[in-house]
Design a protein around this motif. Sequence first.
Motif, PDB file in Angstrom:
ATOM      1  N   THR A 256     -14.601  53.495  73.092  1.00 51.79           N
ATOM      2  CA  THR A 256     -14.586  52.557  72.007  1.00 51.79           C
ATOM      3  C   THR A 256     -14.566  53.477  70.680  1.00 51.79           C
ATOM      4  O   THR A 256     -14.464  53.200  69.633  1.00 51.79           O
ATOM      5  N   PHE A 257     -14.834  54.669  70.840  1.00 53.45           N
ATOM      6  CA  PHE A 257     -14.917  55.906  69.716  1.00 53.45           C
ATOM      7  C   PHE A 257     -14.896  57.411  70.313  1.00 53.45           C
ATOM      8  O   PHE A 257     -15.402  57.455  71.646  1.00 53.45           O
ATOM      9  N   PHE A 304     -19.389  59.340  60.479  1.00 51.38           N
ATOM     10  CA  PHE A 304     -17.994  59.040  60.590  1.00 51.38           C
ATOM     11  C   PHE A 304     -17.191  59.999  59.923  1.00 51.38           C
ATOM     12  O   PHE A 304     -17.215  60.431  58.745  1.00 51.38           O
ATOM     13  N   TYR A 308      -9.086  58.654  62.962  1.00 52.34           N
ATOM     14  CA  TYR A 308      -9.001  57.605  64.057  1.00 52.34           C
ATOM     15  C   TYR A 308      -8.191  58.305  65.133  1.00 52.34           C
ATOM     16  O   TYR A 308      -7.154  59.001  64.865  1.00 52.34           O
ATOM     17  N   ILE A 318      -9.238  54.027  67.535  1.00 54.58           N
ATOM     18  CA  ILE A 318     -10.841  54.180  67.656  1.00 54.58           C
ATOM     19  C   ILE A 318     -11.297  55.287  66.515  1.00 54.58           C
ATOM     20  O   ILE A 318     -10.865  56.311  66.370  1.00 54.58           O
ATOM     21  N   PRO A 319     -12.647  54.978  66.080  1.00 55.08           N
ATOM     22  CA  PRO A 319     -13.026  55.806  64.798  1.00 55.08           C
ATOM     23  C   PRO A 319     -13.383  57.286  65.897  1.00 55.08           C
ATOM     24  O   PRO A 319     -14.015  57.114  66.975  1.00 55.08           O
ATOM     25  N   TRP A 321     -16.380  60.027  65.352  1.00 54.99           N
ATOM     26  CA  TRP A 321     -17.540  60.454  64.694  1.00 54.99           C
ATOM     27  C   TRP A 321     -17.985  61.879  65.022  1.00 54.99           C
ATOM     28  O   TRP A 321     -17.474  62.554  65.893  1.00 54.99           O
ATOM     29  N   ASP A 345     -24.408  56.858  74.865  1.00 54.73           N
ATOM     30  CA  ASP A 345     -22.959  56.496  73.910  1.00 54.73           C
ATOM     31  C   ASP A 345     -23.461  55.066  73.609  1.00 54.73           C
ATOM     32  O   ASP A 345     -23.354  54.532  72.457  1.00 54.73           O
ATOM     33  N   ALA A 349     -23.787  53.599  69.780  1.00 54.27           N
ATOM     34  CA  ALA A 349     -22.922  52.451  69.229  1.00 54.27           C
ATOM     35  C   ALA A 349     -23.821  51.388  68.627  1.00 54.27           C
ATOM     36  O   ALA A 349     -23.716  50.867  67.711  1.00 54.27           O
ATOM     37  N   PHE A 352     -25.201  52.687  65.289  1.00 54.77           N
ATOM     38  CA  PHE A 352     -23.987  52.391  64.051  1.00 54.77           C
ATOM     39  C   PHE A 352     -23.254  51.232  64.149  1.00 54.77           C
ATOM     40  O   PHE A 352     -21.999  51.478  63.667  1.00 54.77           O
ATOM     41  N   SER A 353     -23.542  50.162  65.080  1.00 59.88           N
ATOM     42  CA  SER A 353     -22.786  49.179  65.177  1.00 59.88           C
ATOM     43  C   SER A 353     -21.273  49.366  65.561  1.00 59.88           C
ATOM     44  O   SER A 353     -20.344  48.871  64.995  1.00 59.88           O
ATOM     45  N   LEU A 354     -21.113  50.161  66.553  1.00 63.07           N
ATOM     46  CA  LEU A 354     -19.747  50.309  67.025  1.00 63.07           C
ATOM     47  C   LEU A 354     -19.581  49.461  68.205  1.00 63.07           C
ATOM     48  O   LEU A 354     -20.592  49.217  69.020  1.00 63.07           O
TER      49      LEU A 354
END
Length: 784
Positions: A256-257, A304, A308, A318-319, A321, A345, A349, A352-354
Amino acid sequence: MERYEPLKIEQKWQKVWEETKPFKATEKPSTPKMMLAEMFPYPSGAGLHVGHVRNFTIVDVLTRFYAQQGLNVLRPFGYDTFGLPAENYAIKTGTAPQDVTKTNIANFRKQAKRLGYAIDWSREINTSDPEYYKWTQWCFLQLYKKGLAYQKESYQWWCPVDQTVLANEQVENGKCWRCGHEVEKKKMKQWFFKITEYADELLEEIDNLEWPEKIKTMQKNWIGRSTGAEIGFEVVGGAPHITVFTTRPDTIYGATFLVVAPEYPGLDALLTDDTREKVLAYKAAALKKSEIERQENKEKTGVFTGSYAINPATKAKIPIWVADYVLSGYGTGAIMAVPAMDDRDREFAETFSLPIVETELCDRDKFGTPKTTYRMRDWLISRQRYWGCPIPIAYDSEGNPHPIPEDQLPVLIPEVDDYQPDNSGRSALAKATDWLKVNIYNEATGQVEEMTRETDTLDGYACSSWYLWRYASPHDKEAAWDQDAIKYWEPVDYYCGGDHAVAHLLYIRFWCKFFADEGYLPFREPIKRLLYNGYINAPDGKKMSKSKGNVIDPLDVINDGYGADTLRTYEMFIGPYDQDAAWDTRSVGGVYRFLNRCWTLVFDKNANVLSRSIRDDGSVRSEEPRNDGRDEAFRDKNVSVRNRTIKKVTEDIHRYNFNTAVAALMEYINELYKVGAVEEDLITLAKLLKPFAPHLASEMLEKLGANDEWPKWEEKYLASDTVEVVVQINGKLRAKLTVDKSDLENEDKIKELALADEKIQKYTANGIKKTIFVPKAKLLNIVV
RNA sequence: GCCCGAGUGGCGGAAUUGGUAUACGCGUUCGACUUAAAAUCGAAUGGUGAAAACCAUAUGGGUUCAAGUCCCAUCUCGGGCACCA
């Protein structure tokens, strides 16, 4: 009455050995060889310590053991002399490290000779001797020619106050060890050896080595091979795509990132005007973090980047970082984060609320290409220090490196007045302005040009990565090692040490494989058997240290009157060689008593114990001379004890159970004191004792007019005429039977005797369920 | 956190293939020698018990005729690695 005087005896034999050189080794093609070595010492000003003595004595016991068995042994000796202590002393006092080293070597040599080691002293080597480091530089050039010595920008610890590069061990809690100022990482051009080129072979050959499992495991973990895949992620907006390494390409649907390391080379292209300042500040802070901080503080931090990427599986945006929990030196320095599968991970996540997406697994090869990576990094070899082997390189006016031609080696260490590194991050070699200039032919321009020498020196581990081969022909002027000599003596059969489980023992394997590939070595592993000895601690169980004042000086033990033989034998008797042990001064006395008893048995005819033996009824038969023609029965009894002792000591040394070998000799002499000794016993005792206590044993053998040839045992003499058979009831010892040797295999006879025994009858009154007879264990078990 | 080791008398340790637990050494006690001490020599020395015997190899289970040794769990200590994706 004469007494055992170790110092007198030892002085006598050390003089003999100095003159006759019994361990000077020469190649004898028809005789099997045996080469043994310890990890050569750094000759500190403090001289030998008890740890050296344990290490060297293990090698010495094996050397003498194999020599007595008729093998052609080579046991050389050398000194690992480059290093920080001499340099720091030089910085502090202005004394040339060359001079300090010379003094320390002389002291070490003198002390090693006082321990009576079976060394071929004609093969002494010293890594800071130009005759030696000329060839270290030659080795470097071979690696350089093949592209295995190369330069790369790398981050180094740097003290901004002292304006100097610091080694890892000079950084204490993130601060400079001298001024206490916080250290930082500075990007500098450094030399590396490409050990990763041999990662697979270094890993795969480990299983074939006769080395302790502990060391083998440590090397495997260090190399740390893992297989996975590299997967490319497209970056939205056109920045170069990001390749990640993962061992779990099958989890890509849950990615997801992305996260890149602060040092990630493509970081700048990912930044936006909104994020640039914050990211660069984060990067700067991360570079300042000391190793300690990184270890202790594992809370996830990160920023961040503003960019993306597209997940190739889900097509989701997905971002990307940046975070310091991703390491720049491993894989690609970038990861795909799968918080549903990976704890680190997930933690990131959550911080940082990912998004965390549970996911189905897919085919491993669907989105990436298979890739193998290693934890092991290339070996950083440049040191900004004076007291090391100069790297044989010079730079042209454009900064391009050129090798110093082989016929201009050695590149000597220049003399300087001040050994402090200079403020450009260069070693004190930079202060030798004349030395810096050198004329070298430049292939690119076709002209001889004045160039500037490299001022970095080599990591000391480079100097010790080939010294075992130098031992084969230590004074060779034509080559680093002589091909015929190497073929005869090496690889090393026994190598003994208590340190460098990974570094040195991995580096020397790496060089061996390289020089085998170049045709200089006829083998690919340099060390057949490795013995990794434990430490000797202070009597209080703690590490010996000057500051604690609990150091035992081996020379004091000798000079106190115990002598070298007692010291050597004690350190072999102290416990299993591969375990740590605590010094026990009183036990030293026990070993001295043992040697004293050996001496007395041979030399003191008046000692009343010598004229005693025991009658069959147990009473002491006194006033009988010792070595006269004893009756047959007496001699037979000794033959069995003697043969058992020979077998036990021989097998124990083969198994490196030096402590129980000494114990067996103690048992033997205790037995001889009880029953009396015939001449053959005295000769056998002296021969078996010689590897441990060579001076005393030599004195005994001289008196007895015997050679030191290792004795052999005969199986037929191992048991005496009668043997003891154990009778158990339900597995518990209840009686012992003495039976004739010839009846040992006779189950019926032994059963009959057992059942006739009074003690056994008490238990068998209600019948017997079954019996188990084990002749090999001399045991009968009756189940009731 | 992960991966290895190890745990046996008052102490260091032994028991090699599942087969007599505690070899050897230290310490302690007693005795011999000595005017005495040291040195040396000899004897005893896991615990309880008068003895018979019983209990003991970190703890609790298990397998076996038989377990320090093999299996399962737990505890303690030591070492290595430590954000390696």
